[in-house]
Motif scaffolding. Structure first.
Motif, PDB file in Angstrom:
ATOM      1  N   TRP A 131     -66.214 -18.002   7.731  1.00  0.00           N
ATOM      2  CA  TRP A 131     -64.861 -18.482   7.484  1.00  0.00           C
ATOM      3  C   TRP A 131     -63.996 -17.338   6.979  1.00  0.00           C
ATOM      4  CZ3 TRP A 131     -62.197 -22.814   8.546  1.00  0.00           C
ATOM      5  CH2 TRP A 131     -62.906 -23.966   8.900  1.00  0.00           C
ATOM      6  N   VAL A 132     -62.795 -17.230   7.539  1.00  0.00           N
ATOM      7  CA  VAL A 132     -61.817 -16.230   7.111  1.00  0.00           C
ATOM      8  C   VAL A 132     -60.575 -16.950   6.614  1.00  0.00           C
ATOM      9  CG1 VAL A 132     -60.415 -14.245   7.788  1.00  0.00           C
ATOM     10  CG2 VAL A 132     -62.663 -14.595   8.850  1.00  0.00           C
ATOM     11  N   ALA A 133     -60.211 -16.707   5.348  1.00  0.00           N
ATOM     12  CA  ALA A 133     -58.975 -17.245   4.795  1.00  0.00           C
ATOM     13  C   ALA A 133     -57.894 -16.198   5.002  1.00  0.00           C
ATOM     14  CB  ALA A 133     -59.136 -17.563   3.311  1.00  0.00           C
ATOM     15  N   VAL A 134     -56.914 -16.491   5.851  1.00  0.00           N
ATOM     16  CA  VAL A 134     -55.835 -15.546   6.143  1.00  0.00           C
ATOM     17  C   VAL A 134     -54.621 -15.913   5.313  1.00  0.00           C
ATOM     18  CG1 VAL A 134     -54.360 -14.536   7.922  1.00  0.00           C
ATOM     19  CG2 VAL A 134     -56.704 -15.218   8.493  1.00  0.00           C
ATOM     20  N   CYS A 135     -54.253 -15.039   4.385  1.00  0.00           N
ATOM     21  CA  CYS A 135     -53.103 -15.263   3.513  1.00  0.00           C
ATOM     22  C   CYS A 135     -51.876 -14.600   4.125  1.00  0.00           C
ATOM     23  CB  CYS A 135     -53.382 -14.689   2.130  1.00  0.00           C
ATOM     24  SG  CYS A 135     -52.047 -14.933   0.956  1.00  0.00           S
ATOM     25  N   GLY A 136     -50.790 -15.346   4.256  1.00  0.00           N
ATOM     26  CA  GLY A 136     -49.643 -14.851   5.005  1.00  0.00           C
ATOM     27  C   GLY A 136     -49.897 -15.003   6.487  1.00  0.00           C
ATOM     28  N   ALA A 137     -50.558 -16.113   6.839  1.00  0.00           N
ATOM     29  CA  ALA A 137     -51.075 -16.311   8.198  1.00  0.00           C
ATOM     30  C   ALA A 137     -49.994 -16.442   9.256  1.00  0.00           C
ATOM     31  CB  ALA A 137     -51.973 -17.550   8.233  1.00  0.00           C
ATOM     32  N   GLY A 138     -48.783 -16.823   8.858  1.00  0.00           N
ATOM     33  CA  GLY A 138     -47.720 -17.017   9.833  1.00  0.00           C
ATOM     34  C   GLY A 138     -46.846 -15.804  10.047  1.00  0.00           C
ATOM     35  N   GLY A 139     -47.244 -14.662   9.515  1.00  0.00           N
ATOM     36  CA  GLY A 139     -46.462 -13.443   9.658  1.00  0.00           C
ATOM     37  C   GLY A 139     -46.947 -12.565  10.797  1.00  0.00           C
ATOM     38  N   GLY A 140     -46.389 -11.356  10.887  1.00  0.00           N
ATOM     39  CA  GLY A 140     -46.757 -10.434  11.958  1.00  0.00           C
ATOM     40  C   GLY A 140     -48.227 -10.072  11.931  1.00  0.00           C
ATOM     41  N   LEU A 141     -48.725  -9.627  10.778  1.00  0.00           N
ATOM     42  CA  LEU A 141     -50.154  -9.333  10.640  1.00  0.00           C
ATOM     43  C   LEU A 141     -50.978 -10.614  10.701  1.00  0.00           C
ATOM     44  CD1 LEU A 141     -50.245  -6.684   7.752  1.00  0.00           C
ATOM     45  CD2 LEU A 141     -50.801  -6.287  10.143  1.00  0.00           C
ATOM     46  N   GLY A 142     -50.506 -11.642  10.024  1.00  0.00           N
ATOM     47  CA  GLY A 142     -51.281 -12.871   9.901  1.00  0.00           C
ATOM     48  C   GLY A 142     -51.593 -13.534  11.219  1.00  0.00           C
ATOM     49  N   HIS A 143     -50.588 -13.676  12.111  1.00  0.00           N
ATOM     50  CA  HIS A 143     -50.843 -14.385  13.375  1.00  0.00           C
ATOM     51  C   HIS A 143     -51.789 -13.586  14.260  1.00  0.00           C
ATOM     52  CE1 HIS A 143     -48.115 -11.834  15.738  1.00  0.00           C
ATOM     53  NE2 HIS A 143     -48.361 -12.579  16.813  1.00  0.00           N
ATOM     54  N   LEU A 144     -51.837 -12.260  14.074  1.00  0.00           N
ATOM     55  CA  LEU A 144     -52.822 -11.442  14.788  1.00  0.00           C
ATOM     56  C   LEU A 144     -54.186 -11.536  14.112  1.00  0.00           C
ATOM     57  CD1 LEU A 144     -50.638  -8.267  15.479  1.00  0.00           C
ATOM     58  CD2 LEU A 144     -51.267 -10.070  17.098  1.00  0.00           C
ATOM     59  N   GLY A 145     -54.191 -11.608  12.777  1.00  0.00           N
ATOM     60  CA  GLY A 145     -55.451 -11.744  12.050  1.00  0.00           C
ATOM     61  C   GLY A 145     -56.192 -13.013  12.428  1.00  0.00           C
ATOM     62  N   ILE A 146     -55.461 -14.117  12.594  1.00  0.00           N
ATOM     63  CA  ILE A 146     -56.085 -15.373  13.027  1.00  0.00           C
ATOM     64  C   ILE A 146     -56.798 -15.177  14.357  1.00  0.00           C
ATOM     65  CG2 ILE A 146     -55.612 -17.716  13.868  1.00  0.00           C
ATOM     66  CD1 ILE A 146     -53.267 -17.820  11.873  1.00  0.00           C
ATOM     67  N   GLN A 147     -56.108 -14.545  15.283  1.00  0.00           N
ATOM     68  CA  GLN A 147     -56.648 -14.422  16.643  1.00  0.00           C
ATOM     69  C   GLN A 147     -57.819 -13.447  16.727  1.00  0.00           C
ATOM     70  OE1 GLN A 147     -53.415 -14.628  19.838  1.00  0.00           O
ATOM     71  NE2 GLN A 147     -52.209 -14.153  18.003  1.00  0.00           N
ATOM     72  N   TYR A 148     -57.742 -12.352  16.004  1.00  0.00           N
ATOM     73  CA  TYR A 148     -58.866 -11.413  16.032  1.00  0.00           C
ATOM     74  C   TYR A 148     -60.084 -12.008  15.330  1.00  0.00           C
ATOM     75  CZ  TYR A 148     -56.524  -7.549  18.305  1.00  0.00           C
ATOM     76  OH  TYR A 148     -55.909  -6.755  19.247  1.00  0.00           O
ATOM     77  N   ALA A 149     -59.859 -12.755  14.263  1.00  0.00           N
ATOM     78  CA  ALA A 149     -60.980 -13.414  13.593  1.00  0.00           C
ATOM     79  C   ALA A 149     -61.661 -14.404  14.528  1.00  0.00           C
ATOM     80  CB  ALA A 149     -60.488 -14.125  12.328  1.00  0.00           C
ATOM     81  N   ARG A 150     -60.878 -15.175  15.260  1.00  0.00           N
ATOM     82  CA  ARG A 150     -61.449 -16.119  16.213  1.00  0.00           C
ATOM     83  C   ARG A 150     -62.163 -15.397  17.348  1.00  0.00           C
ATOM     84  NH1 ARG A 150     -60.013 -21.443  16.508  1.00  0.00           N
ATOM     85  NH2 ARG A 150     -61.721 -21.368  17.996  1.00  0.00           N
ATOM     86  N   ALA A 151     -61.569 -14.311  17.847  1.00  0.00           N
ATOM     87  CA  ALA A 151     -62.179 -13.558  18.939  1.00  0.00           C
ATOM     88  C   ALA A 151     -63.519 -12.960  18.530  1.00  0.00           C
ATOM     89  CB  ALA A 151     -61.239 -12.452  19.401  1.00  0.00           C
ATOM     90  N   MET A 152     -63.676 -12.676  17.234  1.00  0.00           N
ATOM     91  CA  MET A 152     -64.916 -12.090  16.727  1.00  0.00           C
ATOM     92  C   MET A 152     -65.920 -13.151  16.289  1.00  0.00           C
ATOM     93  SD  MET A 152     -62.968  -9.062  14.604  1.00  0.00           S
ATOM     94  CE  MET A 152     -64.412  -8.187  13.965  1.00  0.00           C
ATOM     95  N   GLU A 202     -47.213 -24.806  12.582  1.00  0.00           N
ATOM     96  CA  GLU A 202     -47.271 -24.909  14.044  1.00  0.00           C
ATOM     97  C   GLU A 202     -47.695 -23.579  14.672  1.00  0.00           C
ATOM     98  OE1 GLU A 202     -44.428 -26.009  17.903  1.00  0.00           O
ATOM     99  OE2 GLU A 202     -43.666 -26.233  15.850  1.00  0.00           O
ATOM    100  N   LEU A 203     -47.118 -22.477  14.199  1.00  0.00           N
ATOM    101  CA  LEU A 203     -47.485 -21.170  14.727  1.00  0.00           C
ATOM    102  C   LEU A 203     -48.956 -20.874  14.475  1.00  0.00           C
ATOM    103  CD1 LEU A 203     -46.996 -18.303  15.848  1.00  0.00           C
ATOM    104  CD2 LEU A 203     -46.205 -17.648  13.563  1.00  0.00           C
ATOM    105  N   CYS A 204     -49.407 -21.078  13.246  1.00  0.00           N
ATOM    106  CA  CYS A 204     -50.796 -20.760  12.895  1.00  0.00           C
ATOM    107  C   CYS A 204     -51.787 -21.579  13.715  1.00  0.00           C
ATOM    108  CB  CYS A 204     -51.026 -21.001  11.404  1.00  0.00           C
ATOM    109  SG  CYS A 204     -50.127 -19.861  10.320  1.00  0.00           S
TER     110      CYS A 204
END
Length: 310
Positions: free
Chosen positions: A141-162, A176-178
């Motif tokens: 599990w990865v808790a992404v803080c600031g998940a709806g921002g520029g880094l955050g929305h990419l962090g969600i996707q890379y975490a899922r891809a990995m 909605e974005l997250c």
């Protein structure tokens, strides 16, 4: 304020060009790109043979590094004392034609649009490298803080891809974005009466706590409570730089009891950049971006971009 002590204090330079995520033409030394940190090689300098004319390449946050010092040899090219930061004292990418050292360019894979590749040369590379160095494994599990921002929305996707699972933390308007980019769970931190209540909910949803807390936000309050979101052998990943020091005061007893750790990442190296772009080229990462004219540069805002087309 200079947030990176490795860099000299900034001073105004006449004619300086900003940008480390731009689209342009890259002149290879020395190589010329067209489109954003990314573009098409249109000319070579003396004795340059790679990358070939017509190649799609990108410029990273670290525009150059010596590749011979101790930090470079360990893969810490962004900390090279002789390195150059794009848009700092080195002319950046907000220009039509851009000079770049040929040996330090990153090839952009086929199948990945140049416009989408540009934000990955800094933001995507940073979150991918951080997750990689934290040892993210499938099922974590990865808790992404600031998940709806520029880094955050990419962090969600890379975490899922990995192979990770993601709990996104942000204000309610970012839900909605997250969720659209792959978050398994979303928590609006403004809805919790206390820090302990938020921590309890994170641990409930993650069956004991997150393995990684990816700090994409620069909130001192978020840093102050982030370690309480972690489970056994969890890692606090520091990316966003808070507006004041002293907000993160680790509980040593909790760290020893649960074998927690704290690490930090500025950005990645050449290998990290290639891996980061390849994951996106395979369709696992969709960047939210908008194309704007150069004369609109000062009017562009991150919230507008993130709510716009992808």
């Amino acid at each position: 304020m200079n947030l990176f002590p490795i860099l000299p204090a900034p001073t105004p330079l006449a004619g300086q060009i900003g940008g480390h995520e731009g689209i342009n033409l890259i002149y290879s030394h020395f190589t010329l790109l067209t489109q954003q940190g990314v573009g098409i090689v249109v000319s070579h300098g003396p004795d340059v043979t790679w990358p070939p004319i017509g190649s799609r390449v990108g410029i990273k946050y670290a525009a150059d590094a010596c590749l011979t010092c101790d930090k470079c040899i360990e893969g810490g090219e962004s900390s090279c004392r002789n390195g150059k930061v794009s848009g700092y004292f080195t002319p950046g990418t907000f220009q039509q034609y851009c000079l770049a050292p040929a040996r330090y360019l990153t090839p952009v894979p086929d199948g990945l649009e140049l416009s989408a590749a540009a934000p990955l040369m800094c933001g995507g590379l940073t979150v991918y490298t951080a997750l990689k160095r934290a040892g993210l494994c499938p099922g974590h599990w990865v808790a992404v803080c600031g998940a709806g921002g520029g880094l955050g929305h990419l962090g969600i996707q890379y975490a899922r891809a990995m192979g990770g699972r993601v709990i996104a933390l942000d204000v309610g308007s970012k839900k909605e974005l997250c969720c659209s980019v792959g978050a398994d769970e979303f928590l609006d931190f403004t809805k919790f009466e206390s820090d302990s209540a938020l921590a309890a909910k994170v641990k409930q949803l993650t069956n004991g706590g997150a393995r990684i807390a990816l700090m994409c936000a620069s909130s001192g309050k978020a840093y102050a409570q982030a370690m309480s979101w972690l489970g056994f052998r969890g890692t606090l990943l520091c990316l966003g730089i808070p507006d004041h020091e002293g907000c993160l005061v680790p509980n040593i007893t909790a760290m020893v009891t649960d074998e927690l750790r704290i690490i930090a990442t500025k950005t990645g190296n050449q290998l990290d950049a290639r891996e980061c772009l390849e994951i996106a080229a395979q369709g696992h990462v969709k960047v939210r971006y908008q194309i704007r004219k150069m004369d609109e540069l000062t009017k562009a805002s991150l919230p507008t971009v993130l709510s716009g087309a992808s």
